[in-house]
Every structure is written in structure tokens, then in C-alpha cells.
Enzyme design. Structure first.
Site, PDB file in Angstrom:
ATOM      1  N   ARG A 282       8.922  -0.452  16.921  1.00  0.00           N
ATOM      2  CA  ARG A 282       7.703   0.609  16.683  1.00  0.00           C
ATOM      3  C   ARG A 282       7.799   1.883  17.578  1.00  0.00           C
ATOM      4  NH1 ARG A 282       4.274  -2.232  13.108  1.00  0.00           N
ATOM      5  NH2 ARG A 282       4.154  -4.242  13.568  1.00  0.00           N
TER       6      ARG A 282
ATOM      7  N   GLU B 155      -1.951   5.711   7.114  1.00  0.00           N
ATOM      8  CA  GLU B 155      -0.735   4.863   6.963  1.00  0.00           C
ATOM      9  C   GLU B 155       0.557   5.247   7.414  1.00  0.00           C
ATOM     10  OE1 GLU B 155      -0.065   1.915   6.862  1.00  0.00           O
ATOM     11  OE2 GLU B 155       0.017   0.992   4.829  1.00  0.00           O
TER      12      GLU B 155
ATOM     13  N   ASP C 243       4.940   1.983  -0.012  1.00  0.00           N
ATOM     14  CA  ASP C 243       5.847   1.570  -0.581  1.00  0.00           C
ATOM     15  C   ASP C 243       5.603   0.996  -2.043  1.00  0.00           C
ATOM     16  OD1 ASP C 243       8.402   0.537  -0.632  1.00  0.00           O
ATOM     17  OD2 ASP C 243       7.780  -1.406   0.378  1.00  0.00           O
TER      18      ASP C 243
HETATM   19  P1  5GP Z   1       3.120  -1.365   0.475  1.00  0.00           P
HETATM   20  O1  5GP Z   1       1.859  -2.335   0.149  1.00  0.00           O
HETATM   21  O2  5GP Z   1       2.888   0.161  -0.160  1.00  0.00           O
HETATM   22  O3  5GP Z   1       4.163  -2.043  -0.520  1.00  0.00           O
HETATM   23  O4  5GP Z   1       3.690  -1.394   1.581  1.00  0.00           O
HETATM   24  C1  5GP Z   1       3.152  -1.080   2.855  1.00  0.00           C
HETATM   25  C2  5GP Z   1       3.507  -1.588   3.914  1.00  0.00           C
HETATM   26  O5  5GP Z   1       4.844  -2.500   4.068  1.00  0.00           O
HETATM   27  C3  5GP Z   1       3.450  -0.734   5.058  1.00  0.00           C
HETATM   28  O6  5GP Z   1       2.230  -0.435   5.795  1.00  0.00           O
HETATM   29  C4  5GP Z   1       4.556  -1.446   5.948  1.00  0.00           C
HETATM   30  O7  5GP Z   1       4.092  -2.306   6.749  1.00  0.00           O
HETATM   31  C5  5GP Z   1       5.558  -1.960   5.013  1.00  0.00           C
HETATM   32  N1  5GP Z   1       6.755  -1.531   4.581  1.00  0.00           N
HETATM   33  C6  5GP Z   1       7.260  -0.772   3.596  1.00  0.00           C
HETATM   34  N2  5GP Z   1       8.328  -0.188   3.692  1.00  0.00           N
HETATM   35  C7  5GP Z   1       8.850  -0.308   4.980  1.00  0.00           C
HETATM   36  C8  5GP Z   1      10.044   0.214   5.433  1.00  0.00           C
HETATM   37  O8  5GP Z   1      10.932   0.863   4.998  1.00  0.00           O
HETATM   38  N3  5GP Z   1       9.966  -0.201   6.875  1.00  0.00           N
HETATM   39  C9  5GP Z   1       9.154  -1.070   7.478  1.00  0.00           C
HETATM   40  N4  5GP Z   1       9.425  -1.193   8.838  1.00  0.00           N
HETATM   41  N5  5GP Z   1       7.933  -1.375   6.858  1.00  0.00           N
HETATM   42  C10 5GP Z   1       7.660  -1.099   5.452  1.00  0.00           C
END
Ligand code: 5GP
Length: 174
Positions: free
Chosen positions: A163, A97, A101
Site C-alpha cells: 500500500r 475510492e 473494478d
Molecule cells: P469492485 O467492487 O469495483 O469490484 O472492487 C473494488 C475493490 O476491489 C477496490 O476497492 C479494491 O479494494 C479491489 N480491487 C479491484 N481491483 C484491484 C486491483 O487491481 N488491485 C488491488 N490491489 N485491489 C483491487
């Protein structure tokens, strides 16, 4: 383009850390049947660099999941947009991954893949924002812990752009 992005973690640091992660993975997965499952699209650059550094037999596959509708702390909220193609039965699955977050994506993907009866499931993430967690989950292999900042580059996007930037950057509005 890169004028709006400040370096947070340089290309050299990312590459050095990826080599370290690869060494750990090689050690832990010796004699195992490793399948690296990358989550599209953010993991693509990390996955590609990581697997080049892993000197052992492995397979790769990809999944794509929708992001959850915001404002919830419940699980079971991501949709599977692309499933893996390979049979994971009895295999040692390493989810690759870009960033953990809130943790919702990883928790859901792990639950989904567990139903395919792999021998093991672990998570390798380039970045981790532990301060943002809504659900309890950790990556076994973590490149860098970062503060609560929105980052782009090394596969991570803003509106599908950035990206391709070869470092992890902080987006700054100008
Ligand atoms: P989670 O489900 O853990 O909240 O989020 C995971 C997804 O959120 C990551 O795969 C990514 O796509 C997006 N994401 C979370 N934080 C960031 C960030 O700081 N920058 C970007 N570009 N995407 C993020």
C-alpha cells in the site's frame, strides 16, 4: 520489496493527475458543502494527496465495507463494517475510492449513503477498470483508466502489503 512491482503509472503522473482532479472538484463544488468520504483502506493515500490539493472548505470521513463474496453479479452484497460519523443530510458527498473494478462496491456504497439524504453523491476514483464491470456505474472523477491487470501501490494492496509504494504498479511474480 519493490523488486516485484513494475511501474504502471509513475508517482509524478499520479501527482499531476491528482492536481487536475482537485481543480475540477474545486470548480464543481464552489459554494457547496463538500464531504469527502474515503473507503478504507485503499483510498487513504489518494484521499490524503487529493484533499491537500483542494483549496476550499471541506470535511472528511471514512467508511469501511467488506468485499463481496465472489462469483455473483447481484448487488446488496457488501457489508458495512464502518459507517461514516458525520451527518450527511443536505451535504454534497464525494466518495473517494482507489479503484472501480466490477463496480459492486461503489453501487452498494452509493445506495447506502443515499439513504442519509445528502444533497448530492458523486464518485472520485484514482483508477478505473471499465472492462471488468458487472454493474453499470461510472465515477464522475477518474484519475486513470487501466487495463484488466492487478495493480498495487498508492494505497492498493496485495495481502495488505504494497500500500505504501508511491506509484501504481503491476505485481509480477518472480
Ligand atoms: P469492485 O467492487 O469495483 O469490484 O472492487 C473494488 C475493490 O476491489 C477496490 O476497492 C479494491 O479494494 C479491489 N480491487 C479491484 N481491483 C484491484 C486491483 O487491481 N488491485 C488491488 N490491489 N485491489 C483491487
Amino acid at each position: 520489496m519493490e523488486g516485484n512491482v513494475e511501474v504502471l503509472i509513475s508517482r509524478e503522473k499520479v501527482e499531476a493527475r491528482i492536481s487536475e482532479l482537485a481543480r475540477e472538484i474545486e470548480k464543481d463544488y464552489a459554494n457547496k458543502d463538500l464531504i469527502c468520504v474515503g473507503l478504507l483502506k485503499g483510498s487513504v493515500m489518494f484521499m490524503s494527496d487529493l484533499i491537500k490539493e483542494i483549496s476550499m472548505d471541506l470535511r472528511i470521513d471514512f467508511m469501511k465495507v467488506s468485499s463481496y463474496g465472489g462469483g455473483t453479479n447481484s448487488t446488496g452484497v457488501v457489508k458495512i463494517l464502518k459507517d461514516v460519523d458525520l451527518d450527511l443530510t443536505g451535504k454534497d458527498v464525494l466518495i473517494v475510492e482507489d479503484i472501480i473494478d466490477t463496480g459492486l462496491t461503489i453501487v452498494n456504497v452509493k445506495d447506502f449513503l443515499k439513504q442519509k439524504n445528502p444533497n448530492s453523491i458523486k464518485v472520485c476514483t484514482l483508477l478505473d477498470k471499465p472492462s471488468r464491470r458487472l454493474v453499470e456505474v461510472e465515477g464522475e472523477y477518474v484519475g486513470f483508466e487501466i487495463p484488466d491487470e492487478f495493480v498495487v501501490g498508492y494505497g492498493l494492496d496485495l495481502d495488505e502489503k504494497y500500500r505504501n509504494i508511491p506509484f501504481v504498479g503491476k505485481f509480477v511474480k518472480k
